[in-house]
Write a protein that holds these residues in place. Sequence first.
Motif, mmCIF file in Angstrom:
data_model
loop_
_atom_site.group_PDB
_atom_site.id
_atom_site.type_symbol
_atom_site.label_atom_id
_atom_site.label_comp_id
_atom_site.label_asym_id
_atom_site.label_seq_id
_atom_site.Cartn_x
_atom_site.Cartn_y
_atom_site.Cartn_z
ATOM 1 N N GLY A 79 0.819 -1.215 0.000
ATOM 2 C CA GLY A 79 0.000 0.000 0.000
ATOM 3 C C GLY A 79 0.849 1.259 0.000
ATOM 4 O O GLY A 79 0.423 2.308 -0.507
ATOM 5 N N SER A 80 2.079 1.167 0.546
ATOM 6 C CA SER A 80 2.974 2.331 0.532
ATOM 7 C C SER A 80 3.430 2.636 -0.892
ATOM 8 O O SER A 80 3.731 3.781 -1.219
ATOM 9 N N TRP A 81 3.504 1.605 -1.746
ATOM 10 C CA TRP A 81 3.857 1.827 -3.145
ATOM 11 C C TRP A 81 2.759 2.631 -3.840
ATOM 12 O O TRP A 81 3.044 3.572 -4.588
ATOM 13 N N ILE A 82 1.508 2.240 -3.582
ATOM 14 C CA ILE A 82 0.360 2.930 -4.191
ATOM 15 C C ILE A 82 0.294 4.374 -3.705
ATOM 16 O O ILE A 82 0.194 5.316 -4.497
ATOM 17 N N ALA A 83 0.349 4.556 -2.382
ATOM 18 C CA ALA A 83 0.270 5.908 -1.815
ATOM 19 C C ALA A 83 1.454 6.756 -2.263
ATOM 20 O O ALA A 83 1.311 7.955 -2.526
ATOM 21 N N GLY A 84 2.633 6.141 -2.364
ATOM 22 C CA GLY A 84 3.805 6.869 -2.838
ATOM 23 C C GLY A 84 3.633 7.360 -4.256
ATOM 24 O O GLY A 84 3.957 8.512 -4.578
ATOM 25 N N PHE A 85 3.098 6.506 -5.123
ATOM 26 C CA PHE A 85 2.819 6.905 -6.505
ATOM 27 C C PHE A 85 1.806 8.047 -6.552
ATOM 28 O O PHE A 85 1.926 8.970 -7.361
ATOM 29 N N SER A 86 0.787 7.973 -5.705
ATOM 30 C CA SER A 86 -0.244 9.021 -5.677
ATOM 31 C C SER A 86 0.360 10.365 -5.282
ATOM 32 O O SER A 86 0.127 11.391 -5.937
ATOM 33 N N VAL A 87 1.137 10.355 -4.206
ATOM 34 C CA VAL A 87 1.749 11.597 -3.729
ATOM 35 C C VAL A 87 2.733 12.136 -4.766
ATOM 36 O O VAL A 87 2.765 13.346 -5.050
ATOM 37 N N LEU A 88 3.541 11.244 -5.349
ATOM 38 C CA LEU A 88 4.497 11.651 -6.382
ATOM 39 C C LEU A 88 3.774 12.311 -7.553
ATOM 40 O O LEU A 88 4.202 13.366 -8.049
ATOM 41 N N SER A 89 2.669 11.717 -7.992
ATOM 42 C CA SER A 89 1.907 12.256 -9.129
ATOM 43 C C SER A 89 1.358 13.647 -8.827
ATOM 44 O O SER A 89 1.439 14.553 -9.665
ATOM 45 N N ILE A 90 0.819 13.820 -7.620
ATOM 46 C CA ILE A 90 0.230 15.112 -7.245
ATOM 47 C C ILE A 90 1.311 16.188 -7.146
ATOM 48 O O ILE A 90 1.124 17.320 -7.607
ATOM 49 N N VAL A 91 2.464 15.836 -6.562
ATOM 50 C CA VAL A 91 3.564 16.796 -6.444
ATOM 51 C C VAL A 91 4.065 17.219 -7.822
ATOM 52 O O VAL A 91 4.270 18.411 -8.094
ATOM 53 N N LEU A 92 4.251 16.263 -8.729
ATOM 54 C CA LEU A 92 4.721 16.579 -10.077
ATOM 55 C C LEU A 92 3.710 17.432 -10.835
ATOM 56 O O LEU A 92 4.078 18.361 -11.562
ATOM 57 N N GLU A 93 2.431 17.129 -10.655
ATOM 58 C CA GLU A 93 1.386 17.896 -11.348
ATOM 59 C C GLU A 93 1.384 19.354 -10.896
ATOM 60 O O GLU A 93 1.169 20.269 -11.699
ATOM 61 N N ARG A 94 1.662 19.585 -9.631
ATOM 62 C CA ARG A 94 1.607 20.950 -9.100
ATOM 63 C C ARG A 94 2.875 21.749 -9.373
ATOM 64 O O ARG A 94 2.815 22.947 -9.615
ATOM 65 N N VAL A 108 -2.904 6.567 -14.097
ATOM 66 C CA VAL A 108 -3.688 5.439 -14.623
ATOM 67 C C VAL A 108 -3.049 4.120 -14.206
ATOM 68 O O VAL A 108 -3.730 3.197 -13.737
ATOM 69 N N VAL A 109 -1.720 4.030 -14.358
ATOM 70 C CA VAL A 109 -1.003 2.818 -13.949
ATOM 71 C C VAL A 109 -1.189 2.567 -12.453
ATOM 72 O O VAL A 109 -1.437 1.439 -12.017
ATOM 73 N N ASN A 110 -1.093 3.639 -11.663
ATOM 74 C CA ASN A 110 -1.262 3.511 -10.220
ATOM 75 C C ASN A 110 -2.667 3.040 -9.868
ATOM 76 O O ASN A 110 -2.853 2.244 -8.937
ATOM 77 N N SER A 111 -3.661 3.513 -10.581
ATOM 78 C CA SER A 111 -5.039 3.080 -10.340
ATOM 79 C C SER A 111 -5.201 1.590 -10.619
ATOM 80 O O SER A 111 -5.897 0.871 -9.885
ATOM 81 N N LEU A 112 -4.520 1.098 -11.666
ATOM 82 C CA LEU A 112 -4.568 -0.332 -11.984
ATOM 83 C C LEU A 112 -3.846 -1.149 -10.907
ATOM 84 O O LEU A 112 -4.316 -2.220 -10.508
ATOM 85 N N LEU A 113 -2.722 -0.628 -10.432
ATOM 86 C CA LEU A 113 -2.008 -1.297 -9.337
ATOM 87 C C LEU A 113 -2.877 -1.344 -8.082
ATOM 88 O O LEU A 113 -2.865 -2.340 -7.344
ATOM 89 N N TRP A 114 -3.618 -0.271 -7.850
ATOM 90 C CA TRP A 114 -4.508 -0.218 -6.683
ATOM 91 C C TRP A 114 -5.585 -1.298 -6.784
ATOM 92 O O TRP A 114 -5.907 -1.957 -5.785
ATOM 93 N N VAL A 115 -6.139 -1.501 -7.969
ATOM 94 C CA VAL A 115 -7.164 -2.540 -8.162
ATOM 95 C C VAL A 115 -6.580 -3.914 -7.817
ATOM 96 O O VAL A 115 -7.235 -4.732 -7.143
ATOM 97 N N MET A 116 -5.338 -4.170 -8.249
ATOM 98 C CA MET A 116 -4.691 -5.447 -7.906
ATOM 99 C C MET A 116 -4.417 -5.528 -6.406
ATOM 100 O O MET A 116 -4.547 -6.597 -5.796
ATOM 101 N N PHE A 117 -4.063 -4.400 -5.814
ATOM 102 C CA PHE A 117 -3.811 -4.354 -4.376
ATOM 103 C C PHE A 117 -5.077 -4.660 -3.581
ATOM 104 O O PHE A 117 -5.007 -5.253 -2.498
ATOM 105 N N LEU A 118 -6.231 -4.285 -4.112
ATOM 106 C CA LEU A 118 -7.494 -4.570 -3.433
ATOM 107 C C LEU A 118 -7.676 -6.067 -3.223
ATOM 108 O O LEU A 118 -8.150 -6.501 -2.163
ATOM 109 N N TYR A 119 -7.313 -6.839 -4.222
ATOM 110 C CA TYR A 119 -7.423 -8.302 -4.096
ATOM 111 C C TYR A 119 -6.570 -8.794 -2.927
ATOM 112 O O TYR A 119 -7.005 -9.636 -2.126
#
Length: 341
Positions: A79-94, A108-119
């Motif tokens: 889950g830290s990988w997913i959250a890390g990607f999310s934070v990284l994406s938001i920082v880069l966007e800003r 988009v890739v992070n969202s797909l990883l999150w779906v796999m993480f849900l399982y």
Amino acid sequence: MNVHKRKIFNPASGAIVMALGIFLQGAMNHFLNQTAGRWFVFAYLLLSIAIYSKLFRQVFQKGFLTSLLKNPVNSFVLGSWIAGFSVLSIVLERYLPLLHFMVAALAVVNSLLWVMFLYICFMNFKQLWIRPAFHATHGVVLLSAVATQSVVILWNELFPSLPDIFSLSAFALGGLFYIGGLILIFKRYLETDWSLTEDWTNTNCIIHGGLSITGLAIVSTKMFQGEILLYYWMLVLMIFCLVEGLEVVRAIKRIRQKGWRKGVFSYNVSQWSRNFTFGMFYAFTMVMHENASYKKHLYDFHEHFLSLWAWVVLIALVIEIVLWGGEKVIKENVKGEQGIY
């Protein structure tokens, strides 16, 4: 005969990306403007690439992923990988808007990883519920909630036209993950013998960090009105004080038993979770403070609080970076001494 064992890069290292990113997203605004901050963001991007390339290289090594997933508690570090990607994406966007298309693809890739993480979450929550006393459950299970709410914030930031049903469903799921994880943590500590100095883990700070990122998701999606969120913020502050109060007691006990260096100033990758939670509480308060809907509530108090808390976040981050660097220097010196013989 020398036997060279394959060195494992700690899978919890995604917490480093989380902690540094949330500082850049939040508390750094107190010290630097956006132009000056871009230099730090660029360095952060390079560090994130280095960390994730090592992590994903290990995924394809025989036995790594299997051994990680077999442990129903430790597997939540993904889950830290997913959250890390999310934070990284938001920082880069800003800070680096020219990278928008790359960041959107990453989201988009992070969202797909999150779906796999849900399982993985559903599978291992089931195992923990079946045998709650068998596993030493701790705050890492709450990364299921942190990762999920980080995706909600990411979608709101990069895909604002996405139908509300997606964000609302993910937000509700994150809430369920938090409640389920918290119950399992309580069952572990209420039903087994444990020691505050040895069995209370660094990751338990995610108890309040999970609430903070949920609050940030609430503000980002404009889900509730000001008064409700004000009470929620006060709840988070209260839980924060309780958990960190325990940490102070734990630190005092560890210093008495082990001394300063081994008691509190020895490096462990799990310590980055505290930097993340401190930074997340700042980010939650900052976004709430800047939102016009909440300006009539505790505005002056939040103004002073943010000025003080920015320094707390910065000092805690500097200490962690020094510990991290010191650990690497010690390891290199040990390698050098071993090479003499």
